[in-house]
Design a protein around this motif. Structure first.
Motif, PDB file in Angstrom:
ATOM      1  N   ARG A 185      34.230  45.936  44.949  1.00 61.83           N
ATOM      2  CA  ARG A 185      33.162  45.261  45.658  1.00 61.83           C
ATOM      3  C   ARG A 185      33.649  43.967  46.312  1.00 61.83           C
ATOM      4  NH1 ARG A 185      28.752  46.307  40.894  1.00 61.83           N
ATOM      5  NH2 ARG A 185      30.684  46.942  39.837  1.00 61.83           N
ATOM      6  N   GLU A 186      33.237  43.766  47.567  1.00 65.08           N
ATOM      7  CA  GLU A 186      33.585  42.622  48.402  1.00 65.08           C
ATOM      8  C   GLU A 186      35.053  42.618  48.828  1.00 65.08           C
ATOM      9  OE1 GLU A 186      32.266  38.808  47.103  1.00 65.08           O
ATOM     10  OE2 GLU A 186      30.248  39.498  46.590  1.00 65.08           O
ATOM     11  N   CYS A 187      35.744  43.739  48.641  1.00 64.47           N
ATOM     12  CA  CYS A 187      37.144  43.840  49.048  1.00 64.47           C
ATOM     13  C   CYS A 187      37.272  44.609  50.366  1.00 64.47           C
ATOM     14  CB  CYS A 187      37.972  44.530  47.972  1.00 64.47           C
ATOM     15  SG  CYS A 187      38.259  43.518  46.499  1.00 64.47           S
ATOM     16  N   ASP A 188      38.429  44.502  50.974  1.00 66.93           N
ATOM     17  CA  ASP A 188      38.731  45.207  52.206  1.00 66.93           C
ATOM     18  C   ASP A 188      38.679  46.714  51.967  1.00 66.93           C
ATOM     19  OD1 ASP A 188      39.936  46.399  54.433  1.00 66.93           O
ATOM     20  OD2 ASP A 188      41.342  44.743  54.708  1.00 66.93           O
ATOM     21  N   PRO A 189      37.898  47.440  52.740  1.00 67.09           N
ATOM     22  CA  PRO A 189      37.797  48.897  52.548  1.00 67.09           C
ATOM     23  C   PRO A 189      39.118  49.637  52.659  1.00 67.09           C
ATOM     24  CG  PRO A 189      36.050  48.098  53.997  1.00 67.09           C
ATOM     25  CD  PRO A 189      36.998  46.954  53.793  1.00 67.09           C
ATOM     26  N   SER A 190      40.129  49.014  53.239  1.00 72.58           N
ATOM     27  CA  SER A 190      41.427  49.686  53.331  1.00 72.58           C
ATOM     28  C   SER A 190      42.135  49.741  51.978  1.00 72.58           C
ATOM     29  CB  SER A 190      42.324  48.971  54.347  1.00 72.58           C
ATOM     30  OG  SER A 190      42.628  47.653  53.914  1.00 72.58           O
ATOM     31  N   ASN A 191      41.652  48.927  51.031  1.00 78.79           N
ATOM     32  CA  ASN A 191      42.242  48.897  49.696  1.00 78.79           C
ATOM     33  C   ASN A 191      41.507  49.888  48.806  1.00 78.79           C
ATOM     34  OD1 ASN A 191      43.542  48.228  47.319  1.00 78.79           O
ATOM     35  ND2 ASN A 191      42.370  46.337  47.011  1.00 78.79           N
ATOM     36  N   GLN A 192      41.939  51.143  48.851  1.00 80.78           N
ATOM     37  CA  GLN A 192      41.239  52.207  48.144  1.00 80.78           C
ATOM     38  C   GLN A 192      42.190  52.972  47.235  1.00 80.78           C
ATOM     39  OE1 GLN A 192      39.368  54.645  51.126  1.00 80.78           O
ATOM     40  NE2 GLN A 192      37.788  53.142  51.585  1.00 80.78           N
ATOM     41  N   HIS A 193      41.599  53.574  46.189  1.00 79.99           N
ATOM     42  CA  HIS A 193      42.409  54.376  45.265  1.00 79.99           C
ATOM     43  C   HIS A 193      41.468  55.352  44.558  1.00 79.99           C
ATOM     44  CE1 HIS A 193      45.281  55.511  42.150  1.00 79.99           C
ATOM     45  NE2 HIS A 193      46.205  54.851  42.812  1.00 79.99           N
ATOM     46  N   ALA A 268      39.800  41.914  42.491  1.00 77.56           N
ATOM     47  CA  ALA A 268      40.771  41.124  43.237  1.00 77.56           C
ATOM     48  C   ALA A 268      40.125  40.210  44.261  1.00 77.56           C
ATOM     49  CB  ALA A 268      41.766  42.050  43.935  1.00 77.56           C
ATOM     50  N   CYS A 269      38.825  40.395  44.512  1.00 81.46           N
ATOM     51  CA  CYS A 269      38.158  39.651  45.573  1.00 81.46           C
ATOM     52  C   CYS A 269      37.045  38.734  45.079  1.00 81.46           C
ATOM     53  CB  CYS A 269      37.592  40.630  46.607  1.00 81.46           C
ATOM     54  SG  CYS A 269      38.854  41.760  47.254  1.00 81.46           S
ATOM     55  N   GLN A 270      36.697  38.800  43.831  1.00 76.35           N
ATOM     56  CA  GLN A 270      35.695  37.901  43.256  1.00 76.35           C
ATOM     57  C   GLN A 270      35.941  37.790  41.757  1.00 76.35           C
ATOM     58  OE1 GLN A 270      31.643  39.512  42.985  1.00 76.35           O
ATOM     59  NE2 GLN A 270      32.438  41.488  43.729  1.00 76.35           N
ATOM     60  N   ASN A 271      35.671  36.584  41.237  1.00 72.92           N
ATOM     61  CA  ASN A 271      35.846  36.328  39.806  1.00 72.92           C
ATOM     62  C   ASN A 271      37.219  36.811  39.325  1.00 72.92           C
ATOM     63  OD1 ASN A 271      33.213  35.286  39.704  1.00 72.92           O
ATOM     64  ND2 ASN A 271      32.356  37.317  39.302  1.00 72.92           N
ATOM     65  N   GLN A 272      38.250  36.395  40.069  1.00 77.53           N
ATOM     66  CA  GLN A 272      39.595  36.886  39.780  1.00 77.53           C
ATOM     67  C   GLN A 272      40.099  36.446  38.406  1.00 77.53           C
ATOM     68  OE1 GLN A 272      38.586  35.298  42.567  1.00 77.53           O
ATOM     69  NE2 GLN A 272      39.592  36.098  44.413  1.00 77.53           N
ATOM     70  N   ASP A 273      39.744  35.258  37.980  1.00 79.51           N
ATOM     71  CA  ASP A 273      40.193  34.799  36.663  1.00 79.51           C
ATOM     72  C   ASP A 273      39.591  35.635  35.539  1.00 79.51           C
ATOM     73  OD1 ASP A 273      41.930  32.873  37.450  1.00 79.51           O
ATOM     74  OD2 ASP A 273      40.589  31.170  37.113  1.00 79.51           O
ATOM     75  N   LEU A 274      38.352  36.028  35.732  1.00 79.41           N
ATOM     76  CA  LEU A 274      37.720  36.888  34.728  1.00 79.41           C
ATOM     77  C   LEU A 274      38.427  38.234  34.665  1.00 79.41           C
ATOM     78  CD1 LEU A 274      35.404  37.368  32.714  1.00 79.41           C
ATOM     79  CD2 LEU A 274      34.044  38.231  34.624  1.00 79.41           C
ATOM     80  N   LEU A 275      38.765  38.794  35.814  1.00 79.59           N
ATOM     81  CA  LEU A 275      39.514  40.049  35.832  1.00 79.59           C
ATOM     82  C   LEU A 275      40.841  39.885  35.103  1.00 79.59           C
ATOM     83  CD1 LEU A 275      39.971  42.989  36.909  1.00 79.59           C
ATOM     84  CD2 LEU A 275      41.069  41.925  38.906  1.00 79.59           C
ATOM     85  N   TRP A 276      41.556  38.803  35.404  1.00 77.81           N
ATOM     86  CA  TRP A 276      42.856  38.565  34.775  1.00 77.81           C
ATOM     87  C   TRP A 276      42.714  38.462  33.257  1.00 77.81           C
ATOM     88  CZ3 TRP A 276      45.206  34.452  32.081  1.00 77.81           C
ATOM     89  CH2 TRP A 276      46.608  34.518  31.994  1.00 77.81           C
ATOM     90  N   ALA A 277      41.710  37.737  32.801  1.00 80.50           N
ATOM     91  CA  ALA A 277      41.506  37.582  31.356  1.00 80.50           C
ATOM     92  C   ALA A 277      41.117  38.899  30.704  1.00 80.50           C
ATOM     93  CB  ALA A 277      40.436  36.526  31.096  1.00 80.50           C
ATOM     94  N   ALA A 278      40.305  39.687  31.404  1.00 79.80           N
ATOM     95  CA  ALA A 278      39.880  40.973  30.847  1.00 79.80           C
ATOM     96  C   ALA A 278      41.032  41.963  30.771  1.00 79.80           C
ATOM     97  CB  ALA A 278      38.745  41.561  31.688  1.00 79.80           C
ATOM     98  N   ARG A 279      42.056  41.769  31.569  1.00 80.01           N
ATOM     99  CA  ARG A 279      43.204  42.667  31.596  1.00 80.01           C
ATOM    100  C   ARG A 279      44.255  42.210  30.578  1.00 80.01           C
ATOM    101  NH1 ARG A 279      44.842  43.478  37.867  1.00 80.01           N
ATOM    102  NH2 ARG A 279      45.838  45.395  37.111  1.00 80.01           N
ATOM    103  N   GLY A 280      43.844  42.151  29.304  1.00 78.24           N
ATOM    104  CA  GLY A 280      44.799  41.865  28.249  1.00 78.24           C
ATOM    105  C   GLY A 280      44.506  40.656  27.393  1.00 78.24           C
TER     106      GLY A 280
END
Length: 584
Positions: A185-193, A268-280
């Motif tokens: 969400r809120e990221c560039d649509p080209s970044n898909q997987h 990667a596009c919002q609340n990046q620190d929360l993502l980083w903390a949640a990843r480990g």
């Protein structure tokens, strides 16, 4: 700290829970305290969560006559006793941890042991929706209660269970959505997987089965009942890790209920620190993980070679030499792009009717069905063992699995539950396994002498080494590790003398592991709970940033557990959690 997270958090937190700006300096309330919630408050919470607030019954209570939780029932007791070593039983229970030492063995289902609720939460919210989780967080926040998060009880650090607490059980958050192409969400649509969004309570066996219908899989564990929430928050490794990386390397987006009750998205596009903390960064710390969207992959073909070595008796004199030799070959296996694990010990009954020194070593190649190839790779190791260790009976076989689900159904982890257990472990790089054979041999000598079970997992490979390590908060030692080495130690319940011996043995086994690999640390979900330098052991240099994020997200420590980020301001004494400067 990324401004996007700070602005979102500070803008909204003030009106969700005004008291969050006032640090709480009194002890967390326990039953009997004047500030413990009145019955009317609990009744109102129960109404808010649609009647899913429960006074938990200790899982072994049906086997005891002298308790007030539930009637004694001989038939149910027999069923509980029969299921006590089965993880399925414990993960289905609202409060059982699977390792009863984390409930202080307060209600085992066996004659001669006491039964009370002293080791378990006072109330549990059996959450099935995000709103249930939010209600629990806000209630604990409002009444200054100890809050724990529990999903399946696969927790070797005692974080998901606590006395005198309110527990939010996320076991039933099992949503699953397959995305052919996912854009955070809120990221560039080209970044898909290709990806799958999973609820935090989703368990491995169920996820694999559901994804098999789409010919897909994810990086996950081999335990059937392990759930996504704790697995992801600790880092997560598995059979596919050497090829694809850690589970946290696959995370594209998380949805988290914060300490103020807000639900936010991190990517990667919002609340990046929360993502980083949640990843480990560890569970029960920054909030409650509600769901995670992770990369999915086409189901791979896997070809395997299985090696079993069994001596004629337990504690064979050359057991430690055999184990050290096999572990020293892990860099060789990694050079051939293999995955695999060593499992066994000097006194096992897994492979034989009578106790014996016995080990299995399974090795896998992804995207191959060439059984001859894996046999050829392993042959030099097999030949060496047959020559140098003639007292071990050796058997070797190969199998080809056309899909991940077929591989998993054959190779899933069947390790049992229901026993008091502590472990020690280490992430070890390739150089430590080959350059100083004396240090490796010494470490293995101690593990064989003191440990009950040795598990060595091949984790290193292009997937692990090539991932962006800075994007996750796991112990940085993961990025150079070839081997994850564990040893376990069990003891009879409520036997303090035996426990003291186990603690001594754990420390004596840890010392040579630390000397062998002083800088790599350990995997938090399978690490020692006794190491005094646990912050560095679990997270290394990442701890400083994790602590900064913790203080921003959770300034009043709504989430607290003994071996978690930011625990410094509180202490637990006799079941009560108080500030370190409080004498209450």
């Amino acid at each position: 700290m990324h401004s996007s997270f700070l602005s979102t958090y500070l803008l909204t937190s003030s009106f969700v829970f005004l008291a969050a700006s006032i640090p709480t300096r009194s002890c967390k309330a326990i039953p009997g305290d004047p500030d413990w919630p009145l019955d009317a408050a609990w009744a109102n919470l129960n109404k808010t969560v649609s009647g899913r607030l429960i006074r938990p019954v200790p899982p072994g209570a049906v086997c005891h006559r002298d308790q007030s939780f539930t009637p004694y029932d001989a038939g149910k007791c027999s069923a509980v006793q029969a299921a006590w070593t089965d993880w399925n039983f414990h993960t289905a229970d609202l409060v059982s941890t699977g390792k009863p030492n984390w409930s202080n063995d307060t209600c085992l289902p066996f004659e001669g042991y006491p039964c009370d609720a002293a080791g378990y939460p006072t109330y549990v919210i059996n959450a099935t929706t995000t709103a249930h989780v939010q209600a629990g967080i806000l209630f604990a926040n409002t009444y200054n209660l100890r809050l724990v998060i529990h999903s399946t009880g696969h927790d070797l650090l005692g974080r998901s269970n606590a006395p005198n607490s309110l527990s939010v059980n996320t076991h039933h958050l099992k949503t699953l959505t397959v995305h052919d192409s996912f854009t955070p969400r809120e990221c560039d649509p080209s970044n898909q997987h290709p990806a799958v969004t999973l609820g935090a309570g989703s368990q491995m066996a169920g996820v694999y089965s559901a994804l098999a219908e789409h010919n897909l899989t994810i990086v996950g564990g081999t335990g059937e009942t392990v759930s996504l929430g704790g697995y992801i928050s600790g880092g997560g490794y598995g059979v596919l890790t050497p090829w694809l990386g850690l589970a946290v390397d696959q995370v594209l987006e998380v949805e988290v209920a914060l300490p103020n009750g807000l639900v936010v998205v991190g990517n990667a596009c919002q609340n990046q620190d929360l993502l980083w903390a949640a990843r480990g960064g560890g569970g029960s710390t920054f909030g409650v993980l509600l769901s995670a969207t992770v990369k999915s992959y086409p189901s791979p073909e896997i070809v395997s070679v299985s090696f079993i070595a069994v001596a004629s008796s337990p504690y064979s004199p050359s057991t430690a030499s055999l184990v050290a030799y096999l572990l020293s070959q892990f860099p060789y296996f990694a050079s051939h792009n293999m995955s695999g694990a060593l499992f066994g010990g000097p006194n096992q009954t897994v492979f034989t009717a009578n106790p014996a020194s016995a080990f299995s070593l399974g090795l896998d190649l992804m995207d191959s069905q060439d059984e001859g190839r894996v046999r050829d790779i392993f042959r030099p190791v097999e030949d060496h063992v047959r020559r140098q260790f003639p007292e071990f009976f050796v058997s070797v076989s190969t199998t080809a699995s056309p899909s991940w689900i077929e591989y998993y159904q054959t190779h899933k982890d069947n390790t049992g539950a229901g026993r008091d257990e502590l472990i020690t472990s280490r992430l070890i790089g390739g150089k430590a396994l080959t350059a100083d054979t004396g240090a490796l041999q010494h470490a293995v000598d101690v593990l064989v002498e003191k440990g009950d079970l040795i598990i060595g997992t091949l984790v290193g490979g292009v997937g692990l080494f090539n991932a962006d390590g800075a994007a996750t908060s796991v112990q940085p030692g993961w990025r150079t590790a070839i081997l994850h080495l564990i040893t376990t130690k069990t003891w009879p319940p409520l036997n303090q003398t035996a426990l003291d011996i186990v603690k001594t043995d754990i420390e004596e086994m840890t010392i040579p592991l630390r000397a062998l690999a002083p800088d790599t640390g350990a995997y938090i979900n399978e690490a020692s709970a006794l190491d005094p330098d646990w912050r560095r052991l679990y997270w290394g240099d990442n701890y400083k940033r994790l602590l900064e994020i913790k203080r921003t997200i959770d300034p009043t420590d709504v989430f607290w557990c003994p071996l978690c980020v930011g625990n410094e301001r509180w202490q637990e004494i006799n079941g009560r959690v108080c500030p370190v400067d409080c004498r209450k």
